[in-house]
Scaffold this motif. Structure first.
Motif, mmCIF file in Angstrom:
data_model
loop_
_atom_site.group_PDB
_atom_site.id
_atom_site.type_symbol
_atom_site.label_atom_id
_atom_site.label_comp_id
_atom_site.label_asym_id
_atom_site.label_seq_id
_atom_site.Cartn_x
_atom_site.Cartn_y
_atom_site.Cartn_z
ATOM 1 N N ASN A 78 4.832 10.500 5.936
ATOM 2 C CA ASN A 78 3.736 10.511 6.900
ATOM 3 C C ASN A 78 3.903 9.325 7.852
ATOM 4 O O ASN A 78 3.842 8.172 7.421
ATOM 5 C CB ASN A 78 2.398 10.412 6.165
ATOM 6 C CG ASN A 78 1.211 10.596 7.085
ATOM 7 O OD1 ASN A 78 1.266 10.276 8.273
ATOM 8 N ND2 ASN A 78 0.120 11.124 6.545
ATOM 9 N N GLU B 84 -0.121 6.300 -3.501
ATOM 10 C CA GLU B 84 -1.086 7.400 -3.494
ATOM 11 C C GLU B 84 -0.946 8.302 -4.714
ATOM 12 O O GLU B 84 -1.904 8.561 -5.440
ATOM 13 C CB GLU B 84 -0.917 8.209 -2.207
ATOM 14 C CG GLU B 84 -1.959 9.289 -2.008
ATOM 15 C CD GLU B 84 -1.757 10.004 -0.682
ATOM 16 O OE1 GLU B 84 -2.749 10.201 0.042
ATOM 17 O OE2 GLU B 84 -0.611 10.368 -0.363
ATOM 18 N N GLY B 85 0.273 8.791 -4.955
ATOM 19 C CA GLY B 85 0.485 9.672 -6.097
ATOM 20 C C GLY B 85 0.311 8.958 -7.426
ATOM 21 O O GLY B 85 -0.216 9.528 -8.391
ATOM 22 N N ARG C 90 1.478 2.564 0.838
ATOM 23 C CA ARG C 90 0.363 3.476 0.565
ATOM 24 C C ARG C 90 0.877 4.841 0.145
ATOM 25 O O ARG C 90 0.291 5.496 -0.732
ATOM 26 C CB ARG C 90 -0.506 3.599 1.812
ATOM 27 C CG ARG C 90 -1.761 4.430 1.586
ATOM 28 C CD ARG C 90 -2.614 4.506 2.821
ATOM 29 N NE ARG C 90 -3.666 5.495 2.679
ATOM 30 C CZ ARG C 90 -4.363 5.995 3.686
ATOM 31 N NH1 ARG C 90 -4.139 5.573 4.923
ATOM 32 N NH2 ARG C 90 -5.302 6.896 3.482
ATOM 33 N N GLN C 91 1.990 5.297 0.745
ATOM 34 C CA GLN C 91 2.523 6.608 0.389
ATOM 35 C C GLN C 91 3.084 6.628 -1.027
ATOM 36 O O GLN C 91 2.994 7.640 -1.721
ATOM 37 C CB GLN C 91 3.588 7.022 1.408
ATOM 38 C CG GLN C 91 3.017 7.259 2.802
ATOM 39 C CD GLN C 91 4.025 7.824 3.772
ATOM 40 O OE1 GLN C 91 4.563 8.897 3.572
ATOM 41 N NE2 GLN C 91 4.270 7.097 4.862
ATOM 42 N N GLN D 164 -1.708 6.428 -8.093
ATOM 43 C CA GLN D 164 -3.137 6.263 -8.359
ATOM 44 C C GLN D 164 -3.780 7.585 -8.774
ATOM 45 O O GLN D 164 -4.605 7.621 -9.695
ATOM 46 C CB GLN D 164 -3.835 5.709 -7.120
ATOM 47 C CG GLN D 164 -3.539 4.245 -6.852
ATOM 48 C CD GLN D 164 -4.297 3.726 -5.641
ATOM 49 O OE1 GLN D 164 -3.895 3.953 -4.507
ATOM 50 N NE2 GLN D 164 -5.413 3.050 -5.899
ATOM 51 N N LYS D 165 -3.390 8.655 -8.110
ATOM 52 C CA LYS D 165 -3.990 9.959 -8.409
ATOM 53 C C LYS D 165 -3.720 10.374 -9.854
ATOM 54 O O LYS D 165 -4.601 10.873 -10.549
ATOM 55 C CB LYS D 165 -3.438 11.023 -7.452
ATOM 56 C CG LYS D 165 -3.868 12.450 -7.788
ATOM 57 C CD LYS D 165 -3.283 13.450 -6.819
ATOM 58 C CE LYS D 165 -3.556 14.881 -7.255
ATOM 59 N NZ LYS D 165 -4.984 15.202 -7.377
ATOM 60 N N ALA E 150 -6.057 -0.318 -6.931
ATOM 61 C CA ALA E 150 -5.269 -0.532 -5.719
ATOM 62 C C ALA E 150 -4.238 -1.645 -5.902
ATOM 63 O O ALA E 150 -3.094 -1.523 -5.460
ATOM 64 C CB ALA E 150 -6.200 -0.867 -4.553
ATOM 65 N N MET F 266 1.070 6.431 7.861
ATOM 66 C CA MET F 266 0.731 5.670 6.662
ATOM 67 C C MET F 266 1.833 4.676 6.330
ATOM 68 O O MET F 266 3.016 4.963 6.526
ATOM 69 C CB MET F 266 0.526 6.611 5.462
ATOM 70 C CG MET F 266 -0.686 7.532 5.573
ATOM 71 S SD MET F 266 -0.735 8.739 4.224
ATOM 72 C CE MET F 266 -0.812 7.689 2.777
ATOM 73 N N ALA G 72 -1.397 -0.489 -8.169
ATOM 74 C CA ALA G 72 -0.581 0.496 -7.467
ATOM 75 C C ALA G 72 0.337 -0.178 -6.449
ATOM 76 O O ALA G 72 1.502 0.204 -6.295
ATOM 77 C CB ALA G 72 -1.474 1.520 -6.774
ATOM 78 N N GLU G 73 -0.166 -1.204 -5.762
ATOM 79 C CA GLU G 73 0.681 -1.896 -4.789
ATOM 80 C C GLU G 73 1.800 -2.663 -5.488
ATOM 81 O O GLU G 73 2.941 -2.680 -5.019
ATOM 82 C CB GLU G 73 -0.152 -2.856 -3.933
ATOM 83 C CG GLU G 73 0.691 -3.558 -2.875
ATOM 84 C CD GLU G 73 -0.119 -4.412 -1.924
ATOM 85 O OE1 GLU G 73 0.457 -5.338 -1.333
ATOM 86 O OE2 GLU G 73 -1.332 -4.155 -1.776
#
Length: 355
Positions: free
Chosen positions: A122, A133-134, A129-130, A136-137, A143, A125, A146-147
């Motif tokens: 994307n 995203e998955g 973040r890309q 975290q989901k 956050a 983004m 995840a980073e």
């Protein structure tokens, strides 16, 4: 302190005792178009074990990518229709899942590395973040965690200065680096299976080798199974455990890499092997090509789909579809040359076997 892959996702023991990770049985996929019904995949079957690499080989239009998209539930319906078959992943038929169940499978259990990294990412983004995203989901991570994981993944795939790069955008990366990012996204939630759809096509030769080495290194480190879709038999010989050769939407030969290369049993596979350039040949000798073109799958040929291009075609090849002939528990092919009444054919194959 940054998290590592092992602390976030401790390795699971191999599950080979429970049978293959993936079993595709008689998969048949049609596309309904204004011109008619395209028979894109016609009765394909294969297995993939835990931690194995399966290479799916064939010309453009042979059904490789459609098969991969069916495994991941990405076929648009309509126009696509899965007319028959089963896709068993860990014993569960993926074709029976609803869309919400698919959301839990994609990324977490099966992930995909797409052919063109620029269109897979994307542009609005950040890279971090890309990747996050998955993760975290599927894990419910916060956050910050995840980073940290995104930074660690960028480091694992060989991106320099990952703490800086994680906040940058796709247009700030080269083609090879974008493909490394796509691999990082695929690995984020530790899937059991990664499908790589010609992941080096858009890259130059030097970067292609680096990306393939990276894929195999990460596959071994994480214990992930891999389906590699490619038309490059040189790549297959280096990285694959098993090979599935597809033609006109069908699996025409399959087996271990050693069996398919050293004991080649299908004329189409012979043609693919003979079309490879070799360093031990006279440079003045022309490359051997397969005559003709792949068939139109709106109206596939009767009988064996390869018979219009096959130098060994017999009358039965024009009339009937060849059955499956087995040469070992893992090696098989669909070709009437292996019928007891067929003539013995022993074509010269560059480094290959005989019929």
């Amino acid at each position: 302190m940054p998290q590592t892959y092992e602390t976030i996702h401790p390795k699971e023991p191999p599950l080979g005792s429970r049978g293959p990770l993936l079993r595709v049985e008689n998969l048949t996929v049609d596309f309904h178009t204004y011109a008619g019904v395209v028979q894109a995949v016609r009765g394909v079957s294969f297995e993939l074990g835990y931690g194995e690499t399966l290479a799916v080989v064939g010309e453009s239009g042979s059904g490789k990518s459609v098969t991969a998209q069916a495994i991941l539930g990405l076929l648009p319906r309509p126009p696509a229709q899965i007319r028959s078959g089963r896709i068993l992943f860990g014993g569960r038929n993926l074709l029976e899942l609803g869309e919400r169940e698919w959301e839990n499978v994609r990324g977490r259990e099966i992930a995909m590395v797409f052919q063109d990294p620029m269109t897979a990412l994307n542009p609005t983004m950040t890279i971090g973040r890309q990747i996050a995203e998955g993760f975290q989901k599927h894990t419910g991570a916060g956050a910050r965690e995840a980073e940290e994981w995104a930074v660690e993944l960028l480091r694992l795939v060989g991106i320099p200065q990952p703490e800086v790069r994680v906040r940058q955008y796709p247009h700030e990366f080269s083609g090879g680096m974008r493909q490394r990012v796509v691999i990082a996204i695929a690995l984020a939630a530790r899937p059991k299976l990664i499908i790589a759809d010609e992941p080096t096509t858009a890259l130059d030769v030097t970067i292609q080798a680096q990306i393939l080495e990276l894929l195999m290194e990460l596959k071994t480190r994480f214990g992930t199974s891999l389906i590699l879709i490619t038309h490059d038999l040189g790549v297959v010989a280096r990285v694959a455990d098993r090979v599935l050769v597809m033609y006109a939407g069908e699996g025409v030969e399959w087996g271990t890499t050693e069996e398919v290369f050293a004991e080649t049993r299908h004329p189409y596979t012979w043609g693919l092997l003979n079309s490879l350039p070799r360093l031990d040949k006279d440079r003045r000798e022309p490359l051997v090509s397969i005559p003709g073109s792949p068939p139109n799958l709106l109206k596939p040929p009767s009988g064996c789909a390869f018979h219009p291009r096959c130098p060994f075609a017999m009358e039965i090849c024009r009339q009937a579809s060849p059955p499956e002939y087995r040469f070992s528990p893992t090696h098989g092919a669909r070709c009437f040359l292996h019928h007891p009444a067929a003539p013995r054919i022993a074509p010269a194959i560059q480094g290959g076997g005989q019929a």
